[in-house]
Design a protein around this motif. Structure first.
Motif, short mmCIF file in Angstrom:
data_model
loop_
_atom_site.label_atom_id
_atom_site.label_comp_id
_atom_site.label_asym_id
_atom_site.label_seq_id
_atom_site.Cartn_x
_atom_site.Cartn_y
_atom_site.Cartn_z
N VAL A 75 45.16 37.10 49.18
CA VAL A 75 44.82 38.52 49.10
C VAL A 75 46.11 39.33 49.01
O VAL A 75 47.17 38.87 49.44
CB VAL A 75 43.97 38.96 50.33
CG1 VAL A 75 42.62 38.25 50.32
CG2 VAL A 75 44.70 38.70 51.63
N PRO A 76 46.02 40.56 48.45
CA PRO A 76 47.21 41.40 48.35
C PRO A 76 47.82 41.66 49.73
O PRO A 76 47.11 41.66 50.74
CB PRO A 76 46.69 42.70 47.73
CG PRO A 76 45.42 42.32 47.04
CD PRO A 76 44.84 41.20 47.83
N ALA A 77 49.11 41.89 49.75
CA ALA A 77 49.85 41.96 51.02
C ALA A 77 49.36 43.05 51.96
O ALA A 77 49.40 42.88 53.17
CB ALA A 77 51.33 42.17 50.73
N GLN A 78 48.83 44.17 51.43
CA GLN A 78 48.42 45.26 52.34
C GLN A 78 47.07 45.00 53.01
O GLN A 78 46.70 45.66 53.95
CB GLN A 78 48.39 46.62 51.60
CG GLN A 78 47.32 46.78 50.53
CD GLN A 78 47.80 46.32 49.16
OE1 GLN A 78 48.74 45.52 49.05
NE2 GLN A 78 47.18 46.81 48.10
N THR A 79 46.31 43.99 52.51
CA THR A 79 44.99 43.70 53.07
C THR A 79 45.13 42.83 54.31
O THR A 79 45.92 41.90 54.34
CB THR A 79 44.13 42.96 52.02
OG1 THR A 79 44.21 43.68 50.81
CG2 THR A 79 42.69 42.84 52.46
N GLU A 80 44.32 43.13 55.31
CA GLU A 80 44.30 42.30 56.51
C GLU A 80 43.59 40.99 56.19
O GLU A 80 42.53 41.00 55.59
CB GLU A 80 43.53 43.01 57.63
CG GLU A 80 44.23 44.21 58.18
CD GLU A 80 44.63 44.03 59.63
OE1 GLU A 80 45.35 44.88 60.14
OE2 GLU A 80 44.23 43.02 60.23
#
Ligand SMILES: [Zn+2]
Length: 279
Positions: A75-80
């Motif tokens: 998942v993209p880095a900003q997603t938990e």
């Protein structure tokens, strides 16, 4: 394999282990179905590269047997990232009725807790403990094998009693070939293998594919009726010290095996003990 599914954020790494099995004796070969999404190193370190999903596969170098697959979702880095699902529903260890005995690295006597002989990563067996196959355990296995045969199922012993000296050879050859860290992941140190108790039988194919067979499902449901437990259940690695081994049966006698089975606990939880090497 420890996890069948993991979620990583871009840039994150996770070290996978093919198996903690004391029975596996060959090095895993790792591969990724899409290394643009997640790359895997020769020693099983997965690095998330870009959002997406792919499969990491560990195979046995000797004959290409698949140890297992892990689906990796990046998942993209900003997603938990969600919590590891393995941690949900973990049973709290029941308190020990009495303080467990202290572990000794080189004991002179075997450890019994509530009358049950213990061999795990905390409690070693003496070098001189050399009982051979337990006759009662073998007789009960034979009885179980007959009952399975009446259902049209074929269960057989692939590996039973292993002496201290045998385990010295196995472990030392693993250390020599792959180093201590990897040897500890895939083989038991001498004195720490439950096979030295004479109360353990590995059934059929010593491979996770066994779990998919009718034989494995029958053994899951009926082994306790013959005094055996599945000693290293799935998802209990941190408690038993070993990843899932559907083939590894430990004889406890019908009464104790039935109590442990009905409790839904591992033997460590049932007795309130740990399974960790001292170093
Ligand atoms: Zn085993």
């Amino acid at each position: 394999m420890r996890d069948s599914q993991i979620t990583l954020t871009v840039g994150e790494s996770r070290h996978l282990q093919a198996t903690d099995a004391s029975d596996a004796a060959a090095k895993a070969v790792w591969s990724s179905s899409d290394s643009k999404i997640a790359a895997v190193s020769a020693d099983g370190a997965v690095t998330a590269v870009a959002p997406g999903s792919c499969t990491i596969t560990a195979t046995l170098s000797a004959d290409s047997t698949v140890f297992g697959n892990v689906t990796v979702t990046v998942v993209p880095a900003q997603t938990e990232s969600p919590e590891n699902s393995d941690e949900i529903g973990t049973t709290e260890p029941i308190p020990a009725k009495t303080e467990p005995p202290a572990a000794q690295a080189d004991p002179t006597e075997p450890t019994y807790i509530q009358g049950i002989l213990i061999a795990n990563k905390t409690y070693a067996l003496p070098k001189t403990f050399d009982p051979g196959v337990d006759p009662e355990a073998k007789a009960m296995f034979d009885k179980m094998q007959k009952a399975a045969a009446q259902e049209g199922l074929n269960i057989y012993i692939s590996s039973g009693y292993r002496s201290y000296d045998y385990q010295v050879k196995v472990y030392n050859s693993m250390v020599k070939a792959y180093g201590k860290k990897y040897a500890d992941e895939v083989s038991a140190r001498p004195g720490y293998s439950e096979h030295q108790t004479g109360l353990v039988f590995d059934l059929n194919s010593i491979d996770l594919s066994f779990a998919q067979t009718k034989e494995s499902k029958w053994v899951d449901a009926h082994a306790h009726e013959y005094g055996f437990i599945i000693r290293y259940p799935e998802g209990k690695d941190a408690i038993t010290g070993y990843s899932y081994e559907p083939w590894h049966l430990r004889y406890l006698g019908v009464e104790n095996a039935t109590k442990v089975y009905n409790s839904g606990l591992t033997l460590e939880e049932y007795l309130g003990i740990t399974s960790k090497y001292p170093d």
